[in-house]
Design an enzyme around this catalytic site. Structure first.
Site, short mmCIF file in Angstrom:
data_model
loop_
_atom_site.label_atom_id
_atom_site.label_comp_id
_atom_site.label_asym_id
_atom_site.label_seq_id
_atom_site.Cartn_x
_atom_site.Cartn_y
_atom_site.Cartn_z
N GLN A 48 27.14 67.71 22.89
CA GLN A 48 26.56 66.55 22.21
C GLN A 48 27.56 65.39 22.28
O GLN A 48 28.70 65.52 21.83
CB GLN A 48 26.24 66.86 20.73
CG GLN A 48 25.42 65.72 20.12
CD GLN A 48 25.16 65.87 18.64
OE1 GLN A 48 26.10 66.08 17.87
NE2 GLN A 48 23.92 65.73 18.23
N HIS A 86 23.89 61.92 20.76
CA HIS A 86 23.65 61.88 19.31
C HIS A 86 23.19 60.49 18.91
O HIS A 86 23.99 59.59 18.70
CB HIS A 86 24.95 62.25 18.59
CG HIS A 86 24.76 62.60 17.14
ND1 HIS A 86 23.61 62.32 16.44
CD2 HIS A 86 25.59 63.22 16.25
CE1 HIS A 86 23.73 62.74 15.18
NE2 HIS A 86 24.92 63.30 15.05
N PRO A 105 23.43 71.35 17.13
CA PRO A 105 24.82 70.87 17.19
C PRO A 105 25.46 70.90 15.81
O PRO A 105 24.90 70.38 14.85
CB PRO A 105 24.66 69.43 17.69
CG PRO A 105 23.27 69.03 17.27
CD PRO A 105 22.45 70.28 17.36
N MET A 106 26.62 71.52 15.71
CA MET A 106 27.31 71.59 14.42
C MET A 106 28.81 71.36 14.57
O MET A 106 29.50 72.15 15.22
CB MET A 106 27.04 72.94 13.74
CG MET A 106 25.65 72.98 13.12
SD MET A 106 25.24 74.61 12.46
CE MET A 106 24.92 75.53 13.95
N THR A 107 29.28 70.29 13.98
CA THR A 107 30.70 69.97 13.98
C THR A 107 31.47 71.05 13.25
O THR A 107 31.12 71.41 12.13
CB THR A 107 30.90 68.60 13.29
OG1 THR A 107 30.30 67.62 14.12
CG2 THR A 107 32.35 68.28 13.08
N GLY A 147 29.30 67.78 18.05
CA GLY A 147 29.51 66.45 18.60
C GLY A 147 30.90 66.34 19.23
O GLY A 147 31.89 66.79 18.66
N TYR A 197 24.47 57.31 13.18
CA TYR A 197 25.63 57.05 14.06
C TYR A 197 25.29 55.94 15.05
O TYR A 197 24.23 55.34 14.98
CB TYR A 197 26.09 58.36 14.71
CG TYR A 197 26.64 59.32 13.66
CD1 TYR A 197 27.80 59.00 12.96
CD2 TYR A 197 25.96 60.48 13.31
CE1 TYR A 197 28.28 59.83 11.96
CE2 TYR A 197 26.44 61.32 12.31
CZ TYR A 197 27.61 60.98 11.64
OH TYR A 197 28.08 61.79 10.64
C1 LIG Z 1 28.42 72.40 9.54
C2 LIG Z 1 27.40 71.46 10.14
C3 LIG Z 1 27.82 70.50 11.06
C4 LIG Z 1 26.89 69.65 11.65
N1 LIG Z 1 27.30 68.77 12.63
C5 LIG Z 1 26.38 68.08 13.34
C6 LIG Z 1 26.75 67.35 14.51
O1 LIG Z 1 27.92 67.34 14.97
N2 LIG Z 1 25.78 66.67 15.16
C7 LIG Z 1 24.48 66.65 14.74
O2 LIG Z 1 23.63 66.01 15.35
N3 LIG Z 1 24.10 67.37 13.63
C8 LIG Z 1 25.00 68.09 12.97
N4 LIG Z 1 24.59 68.90 11.92
C9 LIG Z 1 23.16 69.01 11.62
C10 LIG Z 1 22.54 70.22 12.35
O3 LIG Z 1 22.50 70.01 13.74
C11 LIG Z 1 21.11 70.51 11.87
O4 LIG Z 1 20.29 69.43 12.18
C12 LIG Z 1 21.05 70.79 10.38
O5 LIG Z 1 22.04 71.75 10.01
C13 LIG Z 1 19.68 71.31 9.96
O6 LIG Z 1 19.43 72.54 10.57
P1 LIG Z 1 19.51 73.92 9.68
O7 LIG Z 1 18.68 73.67 8.47
O8 LIG Z 1 18.95 74.95 10.63
O9 LIG Z 1 20.94 74.14 9.35
C14 LIG Z 1 25.52 69.73 11.29
C15 LIG Z 1 25.12 70.69 10.35
C16 LIG Z 1 26.03 71.56 9.81
C17 LIG Z 1 25.53 72.62 8.86
#
Ligand SMILES: Cc1cc2nc3c(=O)[nH]c(=O)nc-3n(C[C@H](O)[C@H](O)[C@H](O)COP(=O)(O)O)c2cc1C
Length: 376
Positions: free
Chosen positions: A102, A173, A26-28, A60, A178
């Protein structure tokens, strides 16, 4: 079968079969003006589905206004957002992948400024278990029991909305500091009522939350819970210092109706506790018997909070690293965890899964922050 072949076998989570072991983390992204994701967001997720990813876990999505992060994120409590989600689901399904939104409530952990002025006219007060940030500073109001019941009902409504939009399940989440995590953590939950107390007693909010979402979901609609030891502002924080403490938290939560745990770490290979080689996802799987999803720095040199000093919104750039694929596959093979979530590497490589399947990991592109400026 290649070393990575095990990553391309299906897996069942609750009543849904995911075509392979690769999830988009999940990535915002903040590309949903007015809280409504448009065709660009649908195309962004569909590209990752076309790229071979088996499960998309969306950015999210807010379950209510008080819990909405400040930026233009999807607001799942709006009917026009639910409608827009149908197009996302259909685009992703058309490419053969599954997708879960999410469900997100920031609690007190976010700046208490204006929320999406296009849709929310009054800035809501932040709310949490004790109104306190993990630093001990005030961050908003403490929820009373009615507020807790209303918040749980909002999560249940969002679960129903997710079903109506055609999603394949939900991820709650419960990580990174949070709202659900604020109830679990002793530094943010100082309540003396039935929602506070020792580690086991602090699970009550999450247990009630899962039960309510399960009632809204029905028996087969998968519920994934994301949790973490670390918090966005404190990477050393821990919910549990021992496997026994982790079991006291996860076992009753699992029994409440969770289908899988998504164990958020910054580096997928690290041990969950000293003295044993199991990762956090390995422990969660061992302690609950449920499928688990691991995450963190897959095919990347730097973890995503690697350099906090840069003007990066806290997100680190990274060169790519192909050797992880064999390590991930070996961990799945030996039953350490069931799926791997890929974050930044899948922003940089919409076709991450197809490249891995073809053995072309040397072609993986590095993650650079400019990639976050667009929805490519
Ligand atoms: C741009 C961005 C936005 C993120 N937004 C969320 C989110 O909305 N919810 C969440 O649980 N994690 C969020 N994360 C964390 C990612 O889900 C993930 O756990 C983290 O990037 C580590 O994985 P990676 O090393 O493969 O990037 C975000 C990460 C990034 C890079």
């Amino acid at each position: 079968m290649s070393a990575a072949g095990v990553l391309f076998s299906p897996i069942r989570i609750g009543g849904t079969t995911i075509p392979n072991r690769i999830a988009m983390a999940p990535m915002t992204r903040e590309f949903s003006p007015g809280g409504v994701p448009g065709a660009d967001v649908a195309a962004y997720y569909a590209r990752r589905a076309q790229g071979g990813c088996g499960l998309i876990i969306t950015e999210g999505m807010a379950v209510n206004a008080a819990g909405a992060h400040d930026g233009p994120i999807p607001l799942l409590y709006q009917s026009e957002t639910i409608e827009a989600c149908r197009a996302i689901v259909s685009a992703v399904h058309g490419a053969g992948a599954k997708i879960m939104p999410q469900l997100w409530h920031v609690g007190v952990q976010d700046s208490p400024t204006e929320v999406n002025p296009l849709t929310v006219k009054q800035k809501p007060r932040r709310v949490g278990p004790s109104g306190l940030l993990g630093t001990g500073e005030p961050g908003g109001d403490a929820l009373d029991e009615n507020g807790i019941a209303d918040t749980i009902a909002d999560f249940a409504r969002a679960t129903h909305a997710a079903r109506m939009a055609g999603f394949d399940g939900i991820e709650i989440h419960g990580a990174h500091g949070y709202l659900p995590d604020q109830f679990l953590w002793d530094r943010t939950n100082l309540r003396s009522d039935r929602y506070g107390g020792d580690a086991k007693e602090r699970t009550r909010f999450v247990i009630e939350l899962i039960r309510a979402c399960r009632a809204a979901a029905g028996p087969d609609f998968p519920i994934v819970l994301r949790f973490s030891q670390w918090k966005s502002f404190d990477y050393e924080a821990r919910l549990a210092d021992t496997p026994q403490e982790l079991e006291a938290i996860l076992a009753p939560i699992a029994a409440a109706g969770v289908d899988a745990f998504h164990c958020s770490t910054r580096r997928f290979w690290e041990r969950g506790f000293t003295g044993d080689r199991l990762t956090l996802a390995g422990w969660a799987r061992k302690l609950t018997g449920l499928p688990t999803i691991a995450v963190g720095s897959v095919t990347l040199e730097n973890d995503f909070k690697h350099d906090k000093t840069e003007d990066s919104g806290g997100i680190a750039e990274s060169a790519s690293r192909s050797r992880d694929v064999e390590d991930v596959a070996a961990l799945v093979e030996r039953g350490e965890f069931d799926m791997i979530a890929v974050g930044r590497a899948m922003v940089a490589n919409p076709d991450w899964a197809n490249l891995v399947a073809a053995g072309h990991t040397h072609r993986l592109r590095p993650f650079t922050r400019d990639l976050l400026a667009t929805l490519d």
